[in-house]
Design a protein around this motif. Structure first.
Motif, PDB file in Angstrom:
ATOM      1  N   GLY A 182      26.032  30.834  -8.895  1.00  0.00           N
ATOM      2  CA  GLY A 182      26.764  29.770  -8.211  1.00  0.00           C
ATOM      3  C   GLY A 182      27.418  28.814  -9.178  1.00  0.00           C
ATOM      4  N   ALA A 183      26.674  28.413 -10.209  1.00  0.00           N
ATOM      5  CA  ALA A 183      27.198  27.447 -11.181  1.00  0.00           C
ATOM      6  C   ALA A 183      28.353  28.026 -11.983  1.00  0.00           C
ATOM      7  N   LEU A 184      28.165  29.224 -12.543  1.00  0.00           N
ATOM      8  CA  LEU A 184      29.183  29.807 -13.415  1.00  0.00           C
ATOM      9  C   LEU A 184      30.383  30.322 -12.615  1.00  0.00           C
ATOM     10  N   THR A 185      30.165  30.749 -11.378  1.00  0.00           N
ATOM     11  CA  THR A 185      31.297  31.108 -10.521  1.00  0.00           C
ATOM     12  C   THR A 185      32.163  29.885 -10.249  1.00  0.00           C
ATOM     13  N   TYR A 186      31.500  28.765  -9.955  1.00  0.00           N
ATOM     14  CA  TYR A 186      32.224  27.509  -9.724  1.00  0.00           C
ATOM     15  C   TYR A 186      32.991  27.077 -10.973  1.00  0.00           C
ATOM     16  N   ALA A 187      32.353  27.162 -12.141  1.00  0.00           N
ATOM     17  CA  ALA A 187      33.022  26.774 -13.384  1.00  0.00           C
ATOM     18  C   ALA A 187      34.199  27.690 -13.696  1.00  0.00           C
ATOM     19  N   THR A 188      34.032  28.988 -13.417  1.00  0.00           N
ATOM     20  CA  THR A 188      35.118  29.942 -13.671  1.00  0.00           C
ATOM     21  C   THR A 188      36.303  29.674 -12.751  1.00  0.00           C
ATOM     22  N   LEU A 189      36.019  29.411 -11.483  1.00  0.00           N
ATOM     23  CA  LEU A 189      37.103  29.098 -10.542  1.00  0.00           C
ATOM     24  C   LEU A 189      37.802  27.799 -10.935  1.00  0.00           C
ATOM     25  N   ALA A 190      37.035  26.812 -11.363  1.00  0.00           N
ATOM     26  CA  ALA A 190      37.632  25.540 -11.779  1.00  0.00           C
ATOM     27  C   ALA A 190      38.530  25.711 -13.003  1.00  0.00           C
ATOM     28  N   ALA A 191      38.234  26.733 -13.821  1.00  0.00           N
ATOM     29  CA  ALA A 191      39.062  27.020 -14.996  1.00  0.00           C
ATOM     30  C   ALA A 191      40.273  27.873 -14.657  1.00  0.00           C
ATOM     31  N   GLY A 192      40.465  28.210 -13.387  1.00  0.00           N
ATOM     32  CA  GLY A 192      41.627  28.988 -12.967  1.00  0.00           C
ATOM     33  C   GLY A 192      41.494  30.480 -13.190  1.00  0.00           C
ATOM     34  N   GLN A 193      40.264  31.003 -13.290  1.00  0.00           N
ATOM     35  CA  GLN A 193      40.037  32.426 -13.512  1.00  0.00           C
ATOM     36  C   GLN A 193      39.305  33.040 -12.333  1.00  0.00           C
ATOM     37  N   VAL A 194      39.332  34.368 -12.265  1.00  0.00           N
ATOM     38  CA  VAL A 194      38.652  35.095 -11.193  1.00  0.00           C
ATOM     39  C   VAL A 194      37.259  35.481 -11.684  1.00  0.00           C
ATOM     40  N   PRO A 195      36.202  35.023 -11.034  1.00  0.00           N
ATOM     41  CA  PRO A 195      34.849  35.371 -11.478  1.00  0.00           C
ATOM     42  C   PRO A 195      34.506  36.816 -11.141  1.00  0.00           C
ATOM     43  N   GLY A 196      33.758  37.448 -12.026  1.00  0.00           N
ATOM     44  CA  GLY A 196      33.355  38.829 -11.779  1.00  0.00           C
ATOM     45  C   GLY A 196      32.431  38.968 -10.588  1.00  0.00           C
ATOM     46  N   THR A 197      31.771  37.875 -10.184  1.00  0.00           N
ATOM     47  CA  THR A 197      30.861  37.940  -9.049  1.00  0.00           C
ATOM     48  C   THR A 197      31.593  38.305  -7.752  1.00  0.00           C
ATOM     49  N   ALA A 198      32.883  37.957  -7.647  1.00  0.00           N
ATOM     50  CA  ALA A 198      33.640  38.322  -6.446  1.00  0.00           C
ATOM     51  C   ALA A 198      33.772  39.842  -6.336  1.00  0.00           C
ATOM     52  N   ARG A 199      34.009  40.511  -7.449  1.00  0.00           N
ATOM     53  CA  ARG A 199      34.080  41.979  -7.445  1.00  0.00           C
ATOM     54  C   ARG A 199      32.695  42.595  -7.259  1.00  0.00           C
ATOM     55  N   LEU A 200      31.673  41.933  -7.795  1.00  0.00           N
ATOM     56  CA  LEU A 200      30.309  42.422  -7.600  1.00  0.00           C
ATOM     57  C   LEU A 200      29.938  42.408  -6.122  1.00  0.00           C
TER      58      LEU A 200
END
Length: 346
Positions: free
Chosen positions: A48-66
């Protein structure tokens, strides 16, 4: 130690304890409904934390594909396990829940990731992604062995923890990340200083506890969860789908874990494996609560947070040892107070 330092440490302990309370409540919920000691709860925090940080940085988190990959596996598993009683309606329902839902979340993530979206949108996307991962985790790893012993479920939970932690390293790397704060406001009540983020921790914790109370007290699904927790066999006999109860419990645990991570990451740097230690401290609170009592778990979490805070001041090198040692007298007292029972038979 003077009064000012004591107040600072107490404030820090209450803030940490609020997070541990959320995790402890999630652990108690999952164990009561499914008998699973949710070791991967820490991974929900990290994801949850790193997905949020990745989205805030304008990138697609790998958790969405997972989530999409896990949904496909869950769909195939459903087809295999129901192959003798398949109906078109069940196939369509499974397709929408297991494939269409995570695919839609991934498409939404891809469309919004490169844009400067508000923090609220990033939070909602993070909760959706991690919530679906929790839902499919139960369906893939625990539903097929739901009627086995607690020891087998614990081994499966440890395996899931190791797998999710390794996947987290692949997705987020070994470098730590921090996310934007929910609020930059701050005010002082001499001598204490309260930030918007710390107030958000208190407010969200109280809101989630109130929401869980309302869920269990006034909704049909909440009463079904309570019935499953009290007597799993009796719940099945009166028509409650215990498998659905397990999925709801894991979904709630994933959302609570992700929310905790989102609250933590603006305060401290998180790594792919940080959530495990945080989850263990929530587990200490859940153990003190006997893995059955929600109010006692919440109180114990505040105790754990306070002990950790004061230990970091007096003996920083041993603060983790002191925190985890809290469960030793509790286990001794419970073992002396509980009458001997026969070993669980398969």
């Amino acid at each position: 130690m003077n009064t000012t330092i004591m107040l600072f440490l107490l404030q820090d302990g209450i803030t940490n304890g609020a997070i541990y309370a959320l995790l402890g409540l999630a652990l108690v919920l999952v164990f009561a409904v499914t008998r699973v000691i949710l070791i991967p709860q820490g991974e929900f925090v990290t994801y949850g934390a790193l997905t949020y940080a990745t989205l805030a940085a304008g990138q697609v988190p790998g958790t969405a594909r997972l989530a999409v990959a896990m949904g496909i596996v869950a769909f195939v598993l459903d087809l295999v396990m129901r192959r003798r009683s398949l109906r078109f309606v069940l196939i369509v329902q499974g397709f929408f829940i297991n494939i269409a839902l995570p695919t839609a979340v991934l498409a939404l993530t891809l469309s919004l990731a490169s844009k400067q979206t508000p923090i609220a949108v990033d939070i909602v996307l993070s909760l959706l992604i991690v919530g679906t991962i929790g839902l499919y985790l139960y369906r893939i790893a625990f539903a097929p062995i739901a009627h086995t012993s607690v020891l087998v479920l614990l081994i499966a939970a440890v395996g899931c923890h190791l797998a999710l932690q390794g996947i987290g390293l692949v997705f987020f790397g070994a470098e730590g990340q921090r996310g934007p704060a929910l609020s930059n406001a701050a005010f002082t009540i001499d001598p204490l200083r309260f930030t918007g983020q710390s107030i958000a921790v208190y407010a969200v914790t109280l809101a989630l506890i109130a929401a869980l109370w309302l869920l269990f007290s006034f909704t049909l699904y909440g009463k079904a969860l309570r019935a499953t927790a009290v007597n799993r066999l009796g719940a099945r006999l009166v028509g409650i789908r215990t498998a659905l109860s397990g999925q709801i419990a894991f979904l709630l645990a994933a959302v609570i874990g992700a929310t905790s991570g989102i609250l933590i990451i603006p305060i401290t740097t998180l790594y792919y494996d940080t959530g495990f230690l945080i989850g263990l401290k929530g587990f200490v609170a859940a153990i003190i609560g006997g893995l059955v009592s929600y109010p006692l778990t919440a109180i114990a979490a505040l105790l754990v947070g306070s002990v950790e805070s004061f230990s970091s001041f007096y003996a920083s090198n041993f603060k983790e040892v002191i925190v985890f040692a809290l469960i030793i007298p509790v286990l001794l007292l419970r073992s002396l107070a509980t009458p001997a029972v026969d070993e669980e038979k398969d």
